[in-house]
Enzyme design. Structure first.
Site: not given
Ligand code: URA
Length: 437
Positions: A82, A161, A168, A183, A187
């Site tokens: 990621h 989220d 946010r 967050s 995921k």
């Protein structure tokens, strides 16, 4: 339990229990607790933070608000990666086939471009015929047969989220590290891989501007993954200039292809090699050093190139794009140059502005519903520390019918700082640090 008391606890620097966090998140998702109370809670968290346990609990509650992606039908070790997002970040395109040549499975869900950062799925769709929307059966079959599959995020991953992130965004509470970590991890942990390499970008093109903060984010994310027994590594990497030389969808595919053939730009090739070697190491099959040597060899002998072709073909794309990218990729032929307004050295690049320069050409999206043009983008000719003469081209803009060229040039002009002297401490590292859990 009352939202008021939970907000007050956090406002007064106290700790929220698992039950309280669950109560807030579930209540928000079910439209029982209103935006204004969640907003106040988020702002209290922004100032007073979540500790390790609270961050884990928030992650866990958000993760369990949606579906889990079961990869157990895919044989072998599945390792994910990621990136927190940057400009010119096309690493997935190159590292997925690299890692797969060593028998590790890369079965990834990826996103689309938004704001100044690009998205892997948009990039892949610049390949003629490539399909990113796959059924579960197709996804699993391709992963088993080829070892690489990348599909668009579908289904219902961490819906809490999604809702919280929008709030946010509207309440100036995005930049709190514990919220960012929860967050992202809610995921990523929803995909049940065997390990994950985190590429935490830091610099003018990333949302983390400060190395120490990026490391702190990395540590929080690693702690969360440890609680799930998920092996993880976090690389803190440089986003003070675009990664590689090409930005924009087809252009980035072109650069990824050049890289798997061993002809990529130095910074991008180095990052791909490091990320891949850590992915292989996490699989437990081959240690990092040996993995690095094998990956280099597999690039040299053409195995990675062949794997990329196999992957593209399996997802419906024309694999010949790998052999002759200039022939099969559609890249705009309408080119405008951005030239240096003065002579000197490039001493800083506001990379976010370079990303925006590419976005306004049509390579990215300002809003989720915007359409993109995969043929447009920017080729960077000069990077940090390079010398330029007045009038010398710094970048080439590949322009489409909907491109806002003047806007793009304006962003580039604002982005590049050119000075007479080259500072001694100009930072050109690709990787600042590597953290383990
Ligand atoms: N990316 C995410 O997915 N979440 C954040 O909070 C920040 C970046």
């Amino acid at each position: 339990m009352r939202p008021y008391d939970i907000i007050k606890t956090k406002r007064d620097k106290g700790r929220n229990t698992r039950e309280e966090i669950e109560f807030m998140i579930k209540g928000y998702l079910d439209n029982i607790i209103p935006d204004y109370q969640i907003s106040a809670w988020l702002m209290a968290i922004f100032f007073n933070h979540l500790n390790e346990e609270e961050s884990f609990n928030l992650t866990d509650v958000m993760l369990k608000s949606g579906d889990l992606i079961d990869l157990s039908q895919i044989k072998g070790k599945k390792i994910d990666k990621h990136s927190t997002g940057g400009v010119g970040d096309k690493t997935t395109l190159a590292i997925a086939p690299m890692v797969a040549t060593l028998g590790i499975k890369v079965a990834k869900l990826s996103g689309r471009a938004l704001g100044h950062t690009g998205g892997t799925i948009d990039k892949l769709e610049a390949i003629p015929g490539f399909r990113s929307s796959l059924s579960t059966q197709e996804f699993i079959k391709i992963a088993n047969d080829v070892g690489v599959v990348v599909a668009g995020q579908t289904g219902n991953i961490a819906p809490a989220d999604k809702k919280l992130y929008s709030l946010r965004d509207a309440t100036a509470t995005v930049e709190e590290l514990s919220l960012i970590a929860s967050s992202i991890m809610s995921k990523k942990l929803a995909v049940l891989s065997d390990g994950i390499v985190l590429d935490i970008k830091v610099g003018s093109g990333a949302f983390m501007k400060d190395i120490d903060k990026a490391k702190e984010l990395g540590r929080i994310m690693l702690n969360i993954s440890k609680k799930y027994n998920k092996k993880a590594v976090a690389l803190i990497t440089n986003m003070n200039q675009p990664l590689g030389n090409k930005i924009g969808n087809a252009l980035e595919v072109l650069e990824a292809i050049e890289t798997v053939k061993g002809n990529g730009p130095r910074d991008f090739s180095k990052l791909c090699l490091e990320l891949s070697a850590y992915m292989v190491e996490l699989s437990g099959i081959i240690p990092y050093k040996e993995a690095k040597e094998k990956l280099k060899k597999n690039i040299e002998d053409g195995s990675v190139k062949e794997k990329m072709k196999e992957w593209i073909k399996a997802q419906g794309g024309n694999e010949l794009v790998v052999e002759e990218p200039y022939k099969y990729l559609e890249i705009s032929e309408n080119v405008v140059e951005f030239s240096s307004p003065q002579k000197g050295y490039i001493t800083s690049i506001n990379t976010e502005k370079v990303g925006s320069a590419s976005m306004v050409l049509g390579a990215g999206r300002e809003k989720k519903e915007d359409a993109i043009d995969t043929t447009v983008g920017i080729e960077i000719l000069k990077k940090l520390g390079d010398r330029v003469e007045k009038g010398e081209p710094i970048a080439k803009l590949y322009v489409g019918s909907k491109s806002h060229v003047d806007n793009s040039l304006k962003f580039l002009k604002e982005a590049y700082k050119i000075e007479e002297q080259l500072p001694e401490n100009l930072e050109n590292k690709v990787i600042f640090d590597v953290l383990f859990n």
